[in-house]
Design a protein around this motif. Sequence first.
Motif, PDB file in Angstrom:
ATOM      1  N   ILE A  26      31.867 -41.144  54.384  1.00  0.00           N
ATOM      2  CA  ILE A  26      33.293 -40.881  54.746  1.00  0.00           C
ATOM      3  C   ILE A  26      34.243 -41.064  53.515  1.00  0.00           C
ATOM      4  O   ILE A  26      34.839 -40.435  53.113  1.00  0.00           O
ATOM      5  N   GLN A  47      36.649 -45.472  56.241  1.00  0.00           N
ATOM      6  CA  GLN A  47      35.310 -45.664  56.183  1.00  0.00           C
ATOM      7  C   GLN A  47      34.953 -46.742  57.064  1.00  0.00           C
ATOM      8  O   GLN A  47      34.234 -46.883  57.948  1.00  0.00           O
ATOM      9  N   ALA A  50      35.215 -45.591  60.538  1.00  0.00           N
ATOM     10  CA  ALA A  50      34.277 -44.699  60.960  1.00  0.00           C
ATOM     11  C   ALA A  50      33.078 -45.594  61.148  1.00  0.00           C
ATOM     12  O   ALA A  50      32.110 -45.013  62.153  1.00  0.00           O
ATOM     13  N   GLN A  59      28.632 -39.422  60.805  1.00  0.00           N
ATOM     14  CA  GLN A  59      29.350 -39.700  59.571  1.00  0.00           C
ATOM     15  C   GLN A  59      28.975 -38.782  58.616  1.00  0.00           C
ATOM     16  O   GLN A  59      29.831 -37.955  57.959  1.00  0.00           O
TER      17      GLN A  59
END
Length: 102
Positions: A26, A47, A50, A59
Amino acid sequence: MDKRILGAVCAGGLMMLAGVAQAGVIERACRASDRAAATRQMCSCIQSVANKHLSRSEQRKASKFFADPHMAQEVRQSDKRSDEVLWKRYKAFGRQAAQTCR
């Protein structure tokens, strides 16, 4: 060239490579996007969110949305159960990232 300077340059290069290698999919997709807000700090924050909200496979799929927004639309409109699950988790991730990474 002095061996100490050469060693320092090599060590610095390895540290930079390690930082890039640690970036998640990501974060890399965010950094590669053309968005003005896609700073190193912002992408790192996204990130981090995520990592808490999406599996690695989610992801990987969601990272493609940065380069191909139409793919996100296809997932959103898909009749596949797996896409529905991904979309719900992606929306929750997006809300949390917006709150956390402002």
